[in-house]
Design a protein around this motif. Structure first.
Motif, PDB file in Angstrom:
ATOM      1  N   ASN A  96       0.830  -1.195   0.000  1.00 52.75           N
ATOM      2  CA  ASN A  96       0.000   0.000   0.000  1.00 52.75           C
ATOM      3  C   ASN A  96       0.872   1.256   0.000  1.00 52.75           C
ATOM      4  N   TYR A  97       1.909   1.259   0.807  1.00 49.26           N
ATOM      5  CA  TYR A  97       2.815   2.411   0.887  1.00 49.26           C
ATOM      6  C   TYR A  97       3.516   2.645  -0.455  1.00 49.26           C
ATOM      7  N   GLN A  98       4.076   1.582  -1.042  1.00 48.79           N
ATOM      8  CA  GLN A  98       4.784   1.703  -2.315  1.00 48.79           C
ATOM      9  C   GLN A  98       3.838   2.135  -3.432  1.00 48.79           C
ATOM     10  N   PHE A  99       2.653   1.524  -3.465  1.00 48.37           N
ATOM     11  CA  PHE A  99       1.673   1.865  -4.495  1.00 48.37           C
ATOM     12  C   PHE A  99       1.277   3.337  -4.369  1.00 48.37           C
ATOM     13  N   THR A 100       0.951   3.758  -3.152  1.00 46.06           N
ATOM     14  CA  THR A 100       0.516   5.130  -2.916  1.00 46.06           C
ATOM     15  C   THR A 100       1.607   6.125  -3.283  1.00 46.06           C
ATOM     16  N   GLN A 101       2.831   5.812  -2.909  1.00 49.37           N
ATOM     17  CA  GLN A 101       3.963   6.690  -3.242  1.00 49.37           C
ATOM     18  C   GLN A 101       4.134   6.841  -4.752  1.00 49.37           C
ATOM     19  N   LYS A 102       4.126   5.725  -5.454  1.00 50.39           N
ATOM     20  CA  LYS A 102       4.334   5.776  -6.907  1.00 50.39           C
ATOM     21  C   LYS A 102       3.143   6.439  -7.592  1.00 50.39           C
ATOM     22  N   ARG A 103       1.933   6.124  -7.150  1.00 49.76           N
ATOM     23  CA  ARG A 103       0.738   6.747  -7.730  1.00 49.76           C
ATOM     24  C   ARG A 103       0.823   8.269  -7.580  1.00 49.76           C
ATOM     25  N   ASP A 104       1.193   8.729  -6.388  1.00 51.82           N
ATOM     26  CA  ASP A 104       1.285  10.166  -6.136  1.00 51.82           C
ATOM     27  C   ASP A 104       2.367  10.817  -7.002  1.00 51.82           C
ATOM     28  N   LEU A 105       3.495  10.146  -7.146  1.00 51.95           N
ATOM     29  CA  LEU A 105       4.583  10.668  -7.967  1.00 51.95           C
ATOM     30  C   LEU A 105       4.156  10.773  -9.432  1.00 51.95           C
ATOM     31  N   LEU A 106       3.507   9.737  -9.939  1.00 48.56           N
ATOM     32  CA  LEU A 106       3.042   9.752 -11.331  1.00 48.56           C
ATOM     33  C   LEU A 106       1.975  10.823 -11.539  1.00 48.56           C
ATOM     34  N   THR A 107       1.112  11.000 -10.572  1.00 45.02           N
ATOM     35  CA  THR A 107       0.082  12.042 -10.655  1.00 45.02           C
ATOM     36  C   THR A 107       0.739  13.422 -10.720  1.00 45.02           C
ATOM     37  N   GLN A 108       1.772  13.633  -9.908  1.00 45.01           N
ATOM     38  CA  GLN A 108       2.498  14.911  -9.928  1.00 45.01           C
ATOM     39  C   GLN A 108       3.149  15.163 -11.282  1.00 45.01           C
ATOM     40  N   LYS A 109       3.526  14.098 -11.972  1.00 45.56           N
ATOM     41  CA  LYS A 109       4.156  14.234 -13.289  1.00 45.56           C
ATOM     42  C   LYS A 109       3.118  14.449 -14.399  1.00 45.56           C
ATOM     43  N   GLY A 110       1.832  14.421 -14.040  1.00 41.21           N
ATOM     44  CA  GLY A 110       0.787  14.708 -15.018  1.00 41.21           C
ATOM     45  C   GLY A 110      -0.023  13.522 -15.490  1.00 41.21           C
ATOM     46  N   PHE A 111       0.249  12.346 -14.972  1.00 39.05           N
ATOM     47  CA  PHE A 111      -0.515  11.162 -15.367  1.00 39.05           C
ATOM     48  C   PHE A 111      -1.900  11.181 -14.742  1.00 39.05           C
ATOM     49  N   GLN A 112      -2.873  10.673 -15.469  1.00 38.89           N
ATOM     50  CA  GLN A 112      -4.171  10.375 -14.874  1.00 38.89           C
ATOM     51  C   GLN A 112      -4.116   8.902 -14.482  1.00 38.89           C
ATOM     52  N   ILE A 113      -4.365   8.608 -13.219  1.00 34.30           N
ATOM     53  CA  ILE A 113      -4.338   7.233 -12.738  1.00 34.30           C
ATOM     54  C   ILE A 113      -5.773   6.773 -12.551  1.00 34.30           C
ATOM     55  N   ILE A 114      -6.111   5.658 -13.189  1.00 38.67           N
ATOM     56  CA  ILE A 114      -7.445   5.067 -13.038  1.00 38.67           C
ATOM     57  C   ILE A 114      -7.255   3.699 -12.402  1.00 38.67           C
ATOM     58  N   ASN A 115      -7.779   3.529 -11.207  1.00 40.60           N
ATOM     59  CA  ASN A 115      -7.656   2.257 -10.492  1.00 40.60           C
ATOM     60  C   ASN A 115      -8.912   1.431 -10.749  1.00 40.60           C
ATOM     61  N   VAL A 116      -8.762   0.367 -11.529  1.00 33.59           N
ATOM     62  CA  VAL A 116      -9.891  -0.493 -11.887  1.00 33.59           C
ATOM     63  C   VAL A 116      -9.515  -1.965 -11.693  1.00 33.59           C
ATOM     64  N   PRO A 117      -9.422  -2.393 -10.433  1.00 33.40           N
ATOM     65  CA  PRO A 117      -9.017  -3.782 -10.186  1.00 33.40           C
ATOM     66  C   PRO A 117     -10.154  -4.770 -10.412  1.00 33.40           C
ATOM     67  N   ASP A 118      -9.791  -5.942 -10.919  1.00 36.51           N
ATOM     68  CA  ASP A 118     -10.759  -7.041 -10.929  1.00 36.51           C
ATOM     69  C   ASP A 118     -10.488  -7.895  -9.695  1.00 36.51           C
ATOM     70  N   GLU A 119     -11.190  -8.988  -9.568  1.00 38.95           N
ATOM     71  CA  GLU A 119     -11.058  -9.827  -8.370  1.00 38.95           C
ATOM     72  C   GLU A 119      -9.715 -10.550  -8.296  1.00 38.95           C
ATOM     73  N   ASN A 120      -8.952 -10.575  -9.396  1.00 37.61           N
ATOM     74  CA  ASN A 120      -7.651 -11.248  -9.426  1.00 37.61           C
ATOM     75  C   ASN A 120      -6.472 -10.296  -9.367  1.00 37.61           C
ATOM     76  N   GLY A 121      -6.732  -9.017  -9.116  1.00 35.06           N
ATOM     77  CA  GLY A 121      -5.642  -8.051  -9.029  1.00 35.06           C
ATOM     78  C   GLY A 121      -5.118  -7.586 -10.377  1.00 35.06           C
TER      79      GLY A 121
END
Length: 163
Positions: free
Chosen positions: A95-120
């Protein structure tokens, strides 16, 4: 969502198809193997929106996609789901690593869409619905080894009557 005028292209080679599409979609395997730009390099033509399916945000920060995020709109579809067994074992660390990278990518201008299925994995059907709601009505699928993406995209197209 109006999908009747949308179209999806699945081609083994690039050629002119990406230039005709509003977006180009690739899996993280393509990004890791080829480090592509996924843009149009012809003067006067607009590059498509880049969409990367990357369940665990493995995209390298030194990749061409990341380096050019300020020049080309880029969406990363990920699949973080703490309820998924493969992600639950090391929940706090993941969770920490994911959140950190997501935030960094968002700061760089990426739109992050989290759409998990039941298998990850990225739920491509949900992703396509979200993209359709954002007005993206044509997607070129760059596929080498990501056959599940192609099958899902084609199934989605048939389900909604996309020509």
């Amino acid at each position: 969502m109006q999908l009747h005028s949308a179209f999806l292209m699945v081609c083994p080679s690039a050629g002119i198809a990406p230039r005709m599409s509003m977006a180009i979609m690739a899996g993280i395997g393509t990004v890791l193997a080829d480090d592509p730009l996924l843009n149009v390099r012809v003067d006067g033509l607009k590059s498509p929106i880049r969409i990367i399916c990357d369940s665990n945000l493995k995209i390298p920060l030194d990749s061409q996609i990341v380096k050019t995020a300020d020049k080309h709109k880029t969406i990363i579809a990920c699949a973080y789901n703490e309820a998924c067994p493969s992600q639950k074992d090391n929940h706090n660390q993941n969770n920490y690593q994911f959140t950190q990278k997501r935030d960094l990518l968002t700061q760089k201008g990426f739109q992050i869409i989290n759409v998990p299925d039941e298998n990850g994995k990225v739920d491509v059907t949900k992703l396509l619905e979200i993209l359709g709601n954002q007005g993206i009505d044509s997607i070129f699928v760059e596929d080498k080894e990501f056959k599940n993406l192609v099958i899902t995209v084609l199934s989605f197209g048939f389900k909604y009557g996309i020509p």
